[in-house]
Write a protein that holds these residues in place. Structure first.
Motif, PDB file in Angstrom:
ATOM      1  N   THR A 149       0.813  -1.218   0.000  1.00 14.69           N
ATOM      2  CA  THR A 149       0.000   0.000   0.000  1.00 14.69           C
ATOM      3  C   THR A 149       0.845   1.266   0.000  1.00 14.69           C
ATOM      4  OG1 THR A 149      -0.149  -0.017   2.432  1.00 14.69           O
ATOM      5  CG2 THR A 149      -1.878  -1.162   1.201  1.00 14.69           C
ATOM      6  N   SER A 153       1.048   4.016  -4.618  1.00 11.88           N
ATOM      7  CA  SER A 153      -0.338   4.403  -4.903  1.00 11.88           C
ATOM      8  C   SER A 153      -1.003   3.514  -5.945  1.00 11.88           C
ATOM      9  CB  SER A 153      -0.376   5.865  -5.355  1.00 11.88           C
ATOM     10  OG  SER A 153       0.447   6.060  -6.495  1.00 11.88           O
ATOM     11  N   CYS A 182      -2.863   0.507  -4.476  1.00 12.85           N
ATOM     12  CA  CYS A 182      -4.018   0.692  -3.590  1.00 12.85           C
ATOM     13  C   CYS A 182      -5.337   0.444  -4.318  1.00 12.85           C
ATOM     14  CB  CYS A 182      -3.994   2.101  -3.002  1.00 12.85           C
ATOM     15  SG  CYS A 182      -2.613   2.370  -1.865  1.00 12.85           S
ATOM     16  N   GLU A 183      -5.432   0.883  -5.571  1.00 17.20           N
ATOM     17  CA  GLU A 183      -6.672   0.671  -6.321  1.00 17.20           C
ATOM     18  C   GLU A 183      -6.923  -0.804  -6.578  1.00 17.20           C
ATOM     19  OE1 GLU A 183      -6.565   3.005  -9.829  1.00 17.20           O
ATOM     20  OE2 GLU A 183      -6.516   4.930  -8.762  1.00 17.20           O
ATOM     21  N   ALA A 232      -8.019  -2.275  -3.240  1.00 20.47           N
ATOM     22  CA  ALA A 232      -9.356  -1.810  -2.851  1.00 20.47           C
ATOM     23  C   ALA A 232     -10.455  -2.512  -3.629  1.00 20.47           C
ATOM     24  CB  ALA A 232      -9.455  -0.303  -3.052  1.00 20.47           C
ATOM     25  N   SER A 233     -10.138  -2.960  -4.837  1.00 18.60           N
ATOM     26  CA  SER A 233     -11.144  -3.636  -5.656  1.00 18.60           C
ATOM     27  C   SER A 233     -11.424  -5.057  -5.196  1.00 18.60           C
ATOM     28  CB  SER A 233     -10.702  -3.655  -7.126  1.00 18.60           C
ATOM     29  OG  SER A 233      -9.498  -4.394  -7.277  1.00 18.60           O
ATOM     30  N   ILE A 278      -4.765   3.125   1.706  1.00 22.51           N
ATOM     31  CA  ILE A 278      -5.733   2.831   0.642  1.00 22.51           C
ATOM     32  C   ILE A 278      -6.788   3.926   0.559  1.00 22.51           C
ATOM     33  CG2 ILE A 278      -7.516   1.215  -0.120  1.00 22.51           C
ATOM     34  CD1 ILE A 278      -5.872  -1.032   1.112  1.00 22.51           C
ATOM     35  N   SER A 279      -7.300   4.372   1.705  1.00 20.89           N
ATOM     36  CA  SER A 279      -8.344   5.402   1.700  1.00 20.89           C
ATOM     37  C   SER A 279      -7.807   6.756   1.259  1.00 20.89           C
ATOM     38  CB  SER A 279      -8.974   5.519   3.087  1.00 20.89           C
ATOM     39  OG  SER A 279      -8.005   5.897   4.051  1.00 20.89           O
ATOM     40  N   VAL A 300      -5.561   7.203  -1.178  1.00 21.55           N
ATOM     41  CA  VAL A 300      -5.315   7.195  -2.622  1.00 21.55           C
ATOM     42  C   VAL A 300      -6.590   6.919  -3.405  1.00 21.55           C
ATOM     43  CG1 VAL A 300      -4.055   6.027  -4.467  1.00 21.55           C
ATOM     44  CG2 VAL A 300      -2.920   6.514  -2.294  1.00 21.55           C
ATOM     45  N   CYS A 301      -7.325   5.918  -2.982  1.00 21.14           N
ATOM     46  CA  CYS A 301      -8.487   5.448  -3.738  1.00 21.14           C
ATOM     47  C   CYS A 301      -9.768   6.025  -3.143  1.00 21.14           C
ATOM     48  CB  CYS A 301      -8.527   3.921  -3.735  1.00 21.14           C
ATOM     49  SG  CYS A 301      -9.830   3.219  -4.746  1.00 21.14           S
ATOM     50  N   GLU A 315     -12.776   5.660  -4.222  1.00 17.06           N
ATOM     51  CA  GLU A 315     -13.867   4.683  -4.253  1.00 17.06           C
ATOM     52  C   GLU A 315     -13.871   3.802  -3.012  1.00 17.06           C
ATOM     53  OE1 GLU A 315     -11.762   5.236  -6.638  1.00 17.06           O
ATOM     54  OE2 GLU A 315     -12.960   6.112  -8.272  1.00 17.06           O
ATOM     55  N   SER A 316     -12.706   3.619  -2.400  1.00 15.60           N
ATOM     56  CA  SER A 316     -12.624   2.742  -1.236  1.00 15.60           C
ATOM     57  C   SER A 316     -13.235   3.374   0.010  1.00 15.60           C
ATOM     58  CB  SER A 316     -11.165   2.387  -0.957  1.00 15.60           C
ATOM     59  OG  SER A 316     -10.443   3.538  -0.538  1.00 15.60           O
TER      60      SER A 316
END
Length: 407
Positions: free
Chosen positions: A249, A252, A255-256, A259-260, A290-291, A293-294, A296-297
């Protein structure tokens, strides 16, 4: 070490070791000799790789890495452990990391072994080479092979010292003579465990490199094995795997991908409740990275289980846990869709106020708690204005009554 450094620069020796590993004579009486030569050649390479100066030389030698990978596929004994250890030593050097990750079949094979899937698929396979004989001997022995092996080894020692050893020899002869390879088969499960640990160690070194970690994250077999081990706190590789998660993580682009994956929340929540401080920190920092960078997460993390863990860590955790958990809460608060879940969590506002007024909290934690409260206050103010950001000059709630109605 001086001798080992010189031997690694001898191309003829390295070619001979690779030849001993790749030699395909497996029939008749020469089979045991071939297997023993293969094992000793692999152990010799493992000893050479322990010298730091030799690791680049061994990895760049033509056919070396491929020979070790091919051996790992067919062997489940001592030779596999030595081959895995050699590749672990090579993975420590920055110059070797990209070459190892890009080697055909390396990531998939090590992922399957680390997760225990490869040995399950090849269990009982007659074409598995050495491993099939090891498996059958180990499964049918029920402890008998170990005692027989010990008695035979003891009898050999007694006879070499001039002792009788007749009783031990007779017991060994009743069950048939045991070769060196058969004596090693009683350590079958131990070899499998050591191979899994070594594969995990290799990935932990590779995950610290930016480009290598990007390749690892895109491999579904690796992510599946990593999350599977991170969800089982009883495995000896658990702590190393959760540390590997944090290293992934840090970049960057990874992370996406993480997170998926739908299992990431369950794994990190389980790790966040661990007894060990380092394991909890790894989980909280993974949430934070993760939160951050992404975007959506953030909605994915805005659940009761995650927010409850973050609030508990902010209130009862150490300073590092407090900073990581409040950093994650601040990242979540940047998404307006998470405000309802945040404010509905029990003691959410009370914990933030406690941190702001706490003398034990760090300045970073106090500032993050203030920022979260500001974001929530601005959001509530916006709702009160029905979406209009322009505030009137007089915001008092005075309502005229009585005589003032007619003035």
């Amino acid at each position: 070490k001086k001798k080992a450094a010189g031997l690694a620069r001898t191309r003829i020796l390295l070619d001979a070791l690779i030849l001993a590993i790749n030699d395909g004579i497996q029939t008749g009486e020469e089979k045991d000799l071939y297997l023993e030569a293969q094992s000793r050649a692999t152990i010799a390479i493992s000893h050479l790789s322990e010298v730091k100066e030799n690791r680049v030389l061994l990895a760049k030698h033509p056919g070396m890495v491929k020979a070790l990978i091919d051996l790992i596929r067919i062997d489940k004994g001592e030779a596999r452990v030595a081959a895995c250890r050699s590749l672990v030593m090579m993975s420590k050097v920055q110059q070797n990391k990209m070459a190892l990750v890009k080697t055909d079949g390396f990531v998939a094979l090590f992922s399957d072994i680390m997760g225990g899937r490869y040995d399950q698929r090849t269990e009982g396979d007659e074409g598995a080479g050495i491993s099939s004989s090891f498996s059958s001997t180990h499964s049918k022995s029920n402890g008998g092979s170990r005692s027989q092996c010990q008695s035979q080894c003891q009898s050999r020692g007694n006879s070499s010292r001039g002792g009788s050893g007749l009783e031990a020899n007779s017991s060994a002869s009743r069950g048939g003579s045991l070769t060196i390879r058969q004596c090693k088969s009683v350590r079958y499960q131990e070899y499998l465990s050591l191979a899994r640990v070594n594969c995990c160690a290799a990935f932990s070194h590779l995950a610290k490199d930016c480009v290598s970690s990007a390749i690892l994250c895109k491999d579904k077999a690796f992510i599946g094995a990593l999350l599977s081990l991170c969800s089982n706190t009883r495995t000896p590789m658990y702590k190393r795997c959760i540390e590997m998660m944090v290293h992934l993580t840090r970049f960057s682009g990874n992370c996406e991908v993480l997170a998926s994956n739908g299992d990431i929340v369950k794994v990190l929540v389980t790790s966040g409740k661990a007894k060990d401080l380092e394991e909890r920190l790894c989980a909280l920092r993974s949430f934070q990275n993760i939160s951050a960078v992404c975007a959506e997460s953030r909605m994915t993390f805005a659940t009761d289980s995650v927010i409850g863990l973050l609030i508990s860590s902010a209130f009862e955790g150490t300073k590092d846990e407090q900073e990581a958990s409040l950093g994650t809460i601040l990242n979540l608060a940047l998404e307006t869709g998470t405000f309802v879940n945040l404010t509905n969590t029990k003691s959410f506002t009370a914990v933030l106020i406690h941190v702001i007024n706490s003398t034990d909290a760090s300045s970073i934690s106090r500032e993050r708690a203030r920022q979260v409260l500001r974001l929530i206050a601005n959001w509530m103010n916006t709702l009160a204005d029905t979406g209009n950001d322009k505030h009137t000059a007089d915001n008092t709630t005075f309502k005229p009554t009585g005589w003032m109605l007619y003035t």
